[in-house]
Every structure is written in C-alpha cells, then in structure tokens.
Design a protein around this motif. Structure first.
Motif, PDB file in Angstrom:
ATOM      1  N   GLY A  17       0.784  -1.223   0.000  1.00  0.00           N
ATOM      2  CA  GLY A  17       0.000   0.000   0.000  1.00  0.00           C
ATOM      3  C   GLY A  17       0.815   1.272   0.000  1.00  0.00           C
ATOM      4  O   GLY A  17       0.251   2.360  -0.165  1.00  0.00           O
ATOM      5  N   ALA A  18       2.137   1.160   0.176  1.00  0.00           N
ATOM      6  CA  ALA A  18       2.976   2.354   0.229  1.00  0.00           C
ATOM      7  C   ALA A  18       4.036   2.372  -0.863  1.00  0.00           C
ATOM      8  O   ALA A  18       4.444   3.442  -1.321  1.00  0.00           O
ATOM      9  CB  ALA A  18       3.649   2.474   1.600  1.00  0.00           C
ATOM     10  N   ASP A  19       4.515   1.204  -1.271  1.00  0.00           N
ATOM     11  CA  ASP A  19       5.542   1.116  -2.306  1.00  0.00           C
ATOM     12  C   ASP A  19       4.871   0.918  -3.663  1.00  0.00           C
ATOM     13  O   ASP A  19       4.283  -0.135  -3.924  1.00  0.00           O
ATOM     14  CB  ASP A  19       6.481  -0.056  -2.007  1.00  0.00           C
ATOM     15  N   PRO A  20       4.956   1.925  -4.561  1.00  0.00           N
ATOM     16  CA  PRO A  20       4.315   1.759  -5.877  1.00  0.00           C
ATOM     17  C   PRO A  20       4.926   0.644  -6.708  1.00  0.00           C
ATOM     18  O   PRO A  20       4.298   0.152  -7.644  1.00  0.00           O
ATOM     19  CB  PRO A  20       4.532   3.137  -6.536  1.00  0.00           C
ATOM     20  N   SER A  21       6.139   0.222  -6.362  1.00  0.00           N
ATOM     21  CA  SER A  21       6.817  -0.817  -7.137  1.00  0.00           C
ATOM     22  C   SER A  21       6.176  -2.189  -6.978  1.00  0.00           C
ATOM     23  O   SER A  21       6.395  -3.074  -7.807  1.00  0.00           O
ATOM     24  CB  SER A  21       8.296  -0.908  -6.737  1.00  0.00           C
ATOM     25  N   ILE A  22       5.387  -2.387  -5.905  1.00  0.00           N
ATOM     26  CA  ILE A  22       4.749  -3.694  -5.710  1.00  0.00           C
ATOM     27  C   ILE A  22       3.237  -3.612  -5.854  1.00  0.00           C
ATOM     28  O   ILE A  22       2.524  -4.540  -5.480  1.00  0.00           O
ATOM     29  CB  ILE A  22       5.118  -4.316  -4.344  1.00  0.00           C
ATOM     30  N   ALA A  23       2.746  -2.481  -6.386  1.00  0.00           N
ATOM     31  CA  ALA A  23       1.308  -2.372  -6.631  1.00  0.00           C
ATOM     32  C   ALA A  23       0.910  -3.319  -7.766  1.00  0.00           C
ATOM     33  O   ALA A  23       1.691  -3.601  -8.671  1.00  0.00           O
ATOM     34  CB  ALA A  23       0.948  -0.936  -6.989  1.00  0.00           C
ATOM     35  N   GLY A  71      10.959 -10.999  -4.611  1.00  0.00           N
ATOM     36  CA  GLY A  71      11.330 -12.223  -3.925  1.00  0.00           C
ATOM     37  C   GLY A  71      11.873 -11.996  -2.529  1.00  0.00           C
ATOM     38  O   GLY A  71      12.150 -12.954  -1.806  1.00  0.00           O
ATOM     39  N   MET A  72      12.023 -10.730  -2.151  1.00  0.00           N
ATOM     40  CA  MET A  72      12.423 -10.395  -0.783  1.00  0.00           C
ATOM     41  C   MET A  72      11.159 -10.187   0.055  1.00  0.00           C
ATOM     42  O   MET A  72      10.056 -10.091  -0.484  1.00  0.00           O
ATOM     43  CB  MET A  72      13.304  -9.144  -0.791  1.00  0.00           C
ATOM     44  N   PRO A  73      11.285 -10.129   1.384  1.00  0.00           N
ATOM     45  CA  PRO A  73      10.093 -10.038   2.236  1.00  0.00           C
ATOM     46  C   PRO A  73       9.185  -8.863   1.874  1.00  0.00           C
ATOM     47  O   PRO A  73       9.655  -7.763   1.584  1.00  0.00           O
ATOM     48  CB  PRO A  73      10.679  -9.858   3.639  1.00  0.00           C
ATOM     49  N   ILE A  74       7.890  -9.120   1.908  1.00  0.00           N
ATOM     50  CA  ILE A  74       6.873  -8.084   1.749  1.00  0.00           C
ATOM     51  C   ILE A  74       6.434  -7.659   3.147  1.00  0.00           C
ATOM     52  O   ILE A  74       6.116  -8.501   3.985  1.00  0.00           O
ATOM     53  CB  ILE A  74       5.658  -8.611   0.959  1.00  0.00           C
ATOM     54  N   ILE A  75       6.431  -6.366   3.394  1.00  0.00           N
ATOM     55  CA  ILE A  75       6.085  -5.849   4.721  1.00  0.00           C
ATOM     56  C   ILE A  75       4.636  -5.391   4.714  1.00  0.00           C
ATOM     57  O   ILE A  75       4.246  -4.561   3.885  1.00  0.00           O
ATOM     58  CB  ILE A  75       7.006  -4.670   5.112  1.00  0.00           C
ATOM     59  N   GLU A  76       3.851  -5.908   5.632  1.00  0.00           N
ATOM     60  CA  GLU A  76       2.446  -5.524   5.710  1.00  0.00           C
ATOM     61  C   GLU A  76       2.312  -4.077   6.183  1.00  0.00           C
ATOM     62  O   GLU A  76       3.112  -3.600   6.986  1.00  0.00           O
ATOM     63  CB  GLU A  76       1.688  -6.449   6.660  1.00  0.00           C
ATOM     64  N   ALA A  77       1.296  -3.395   5.685  1.00  0.00           N
ATOM     65  CA  ALA A  77       1.033  -2.026   6.120  1.00  0.00           C
ATOM     66  C   ALA A  77       0.787  -1.999   7.626  1.00  0.00           C
ATOM     67  O   ALA A  77       0.086  -2.851   8.166  1.00  0.00           O
ATOM     68  CB  ALA A  77      -0.180  -1.473   5.383  1.00  0.00           C
ATOM     69  N   GLY A  78       1.382  -1.049   8.315  1.00  0.00           N
ATOM     70  CA  GLY A  78       1.213  -0.942   9.753  1.00  0.00           C
ATOM     71  C   GLY A  78       2.255  -1.694  10.561  1.00  0.00           C
ATOM     72  O   GLY A  78       2.289  -1.584  11.784  1.00  0.00           O
TER      73      GLY A  78
END
Length: 369
Positions: free
Chosen positions: A147-153, A261-268
């Motif tokens: 929700g914050a990084d446009p690269s993973i939208a 392929g690296m960890p995805i961080i959840e919003a919050g």
C-alpha cells in the motif's frame, strides 16, 4: 516471501504494552543506524566523487558518438539493428546516471543534481525525470511495504497473494503465468516508460509546467524524425523497436532483482529504517554485474545511504555486512543467476494463487508450488 517472515521483521501488537515496546524498538533502531552512519562517514564514503561521474558521462558521450558514427557509415543496412541495440544499452547507462542524480549522488547541490537529472532524463534519454523521481522516492521510503511502495502495486505483475486472488478472468490467467512472461514483458518496459512519461509531462504542462514536455517532444520527436528520415520505413520501424526493447530490458533487468522475492512488509508493521531497508533488499555479487547494473548491485547500501556515490558502494558493503551480522539482521547477497531464480520462483508461487482462486481447487495445485 510474501508472508513477510524474515529476521528483523516485527509487527505491531494489540497488547496494551505494544506502544512502549514499539517505542523501545524505534530507539534501538535509531541507535543501530546512527552507529552505522557514523562509521560510514568516518570512512568518507558519503563525500562526492565528481571526477568519477565526469569520466563516466564523458565515456557514455563518446559511446553515443560512436553509435551515431556507425549508423552514418552503415547507411541503408540491416546492420543498423546492431546499432539500435548498442544505442539502447547506452541510453540505459545514461538513465542510471539520471537515477543517481535524483539521489544527489553526482553533484554537490540538490538543485544541481535536479538540473542534471532533467537534462539526462528528458533531453537525452527521453524519460520524464520528475515523474520517475516522484515514484522512486516513495519506493525508497517504503520498500516492499504493502500500500505504500508503488513498485509492488498490482499491475503488470502481482507481488502478493492477496493481489493475485483479486484478479479475474483473462487477467487472472495472465497472472497465473507471470513468471514465464517476465522476460518477454521486460522487452516492453522501455515503451511503457516512454508512454507514461509523456502522459505525466502532458499533465504537468496543463498545470503550467511546460518545460518537461517541451524537452520530451524535442528529444523523442527529433529521434523519430531522424530515424525515419534516414532509413526506409521497415528498417526505421525495426530500429526503433530494437532500441526500445534493449533499453527496456537493460533498465528493468537491473531493477527487478533488487527487491522481488524479498520479504513483503504488511502495512502498519513496525520496522526501523535500517531493518526495513536491509531485509527487503538484495545485493548482486559478481564482476560481470558492475557495468550492467549501474551500481544497483549494491542495493542494500544504496537504500541505506541513497546519496552515496556509486564508486563508494563497494567499500561500504563490507562495513554494512559486518554491522548487520553484529545485529543479527539478514544481509542477502546472491549471484545474478541465484537472484533471478528466486525472482521467478516467487512470481510463480504468487501466480499459482491466481490459479487456485480460478479453479477453486487449491489441493490440486499446491504440489506444484
């Protein structure tokens, strides 16, 4: 790694003491980064390296001149496609310098770097510098944060299982095969950048900022006019197509291994700056990657110290690795082959979720993951 499980990744809690724990973690994280920053500064690794960039830009200008000379000498020949491929590589390398200017790596002042980036981006490469920089700054602030990084939208690819599940119809079928389609789609990345740049610059012109659009029209319009005026229609079309494909591949292929392929961080989620930048980034090792990736092979150091000049990143990597080992923070370094293997595996695994949603039979597909 879309479940965001990695050393150093901590999430918030509903427990009454969560706020106090979060505050303590932030204080610890600030100290951890401050210690690293002090060591890097003591080694003078944040000092400008203007001489390096003068030599680099001069070399790329020379390469551009050779490309033009080769094109003139070849005339009406299908060997012009080799010239087009060479031009695409040179434009990609100039794009990397514009990227470094956006991070204040090249010159001593912010306005100077912005002017250089605008010149290289809009007038030389043909990509709108301000549009690209805006999205890239958001990425650096929140790498791999949902929700914050446009690269993973969700877009050309789905990077999270939630996004894969949300797809429908033909789009779902496409996402299910996204790993197979990765490299063919990278060939279209250049065309996508040019189209998005023009759209952004037109929007800026409507708000009164016409300079960006004017430079793009002069550069891209002039390029097309020159190619189609000097080559027959078929060869000219092929020339533009090859240049776009090579430029897109050379640019996108250098960015893809950095975070996919690296960890995805959840919003919050609560994660301090150092850990957020390190655990979501991947370094690429190997001498062959140095010229290909334009300094992006040291992605961890680049994210921790965005203004660090390219030639200092290699020296910083030893300091950062040692510091991370002392903190117990995962520091990922792979060969380019290993990185792309993990990238393709991650895209496949996320794509399988789209297949499961469409078929409604997760048991039938889980053994292929």
């Amino acid at each position: 790694m879309s479940d965001a499980v990695a050393d150093g990744v901590e999430t918030t809690s509903a427990h009454p003491t969560a706020g106090r724990r979060g505050s303590a973690r932030r204080v610890r994280g600030t100290k951890d980064y401050a210690g690293l920053l002090a060591e890097v500064r003591a080694a003078s690794l944040l000092e400008p390296r203007i001489g390096f960039y003068v030599a680099l830009v001069a070399a790329l200008a020379g390469a551009s001149a050779l490309v033009v000379a080769a094109s003139v000498l070849l005339g009406d020949s299908w060997w012009q496609l080799a010239v087009a491929a060479a031009l695409g590589l040179v434009m990609a390398q100039l794009g990397f310098v514009a990227h470094e200017a956006s991070h204040r790596q090249v010159l001593r002042t912010g306005p100077g770097n912005d002017r250089l980036g605008l010149l290289l981006g809009n007038a030389v490469v043909g990509i709108d510098f301000d549009w690209w920089k805006a999205g890239h700054v958001r990425h650096h602030a929140h790498p791999n944060v949902v929700g914050a990084d446009p690269s993973i939208a969700l877009g050309a690819f789905a990077f999270t299982e939630e996004d894969a599940r949300s797809t429908r119809g033909l789009y779902s079928r496409y996402i299910a095969h996204q790993a197979v389609l990765l490299f063919p789609l990278l060939l279209l990345a250049g065309a996508n950048l040019y189209v998005a740049s023009v759209i952004a610059a037109v929007g800026a012109a409507r708000r009164g900022h016409v300079g960006r659009l004017a430079l793009l029209v002069l550069r891209n319009g002039g390029f097309l006019a020159l190619v189609f005026a000097t080559l027959p229609l078929g060869k000219a079309s092929a020339f533009v197509g090859v240049e776009l494909a090579v430029f897109g591949l050379a640019t996108a292929a250098a960015f893809v291994p950095n975070h996919v392929g690296m960890p995805i961080i959840e919003a919050g989620s609560e994660l301090d700056f150092l850990r957020r930048q390190v655990v979501t980034s991947r370094n690429i090792r190997g001498r062959a990657t140095t010229w290909w990736m334009g300094g992006l092979e040291f992605q961890i150091e680049h994210h921790l110290f965005p203004s660090m000049p390219r030639p200092n990143l290699a020296r910083a990597s030893a300091i950062v690795r040692r510091h991370c080992e002392g903190l117990g923070v995962v520091y990922t370094s792979q060969t380019l082959t290993e990185a792309y293997r993990d990238v393709l595996r991650e895209l496949h695994d996320v794509g399988v979720v789209a297949t499961e949603r469409r078929t409604g039979c997760p048991v039938a597909t889980q053994y292929g993951r």
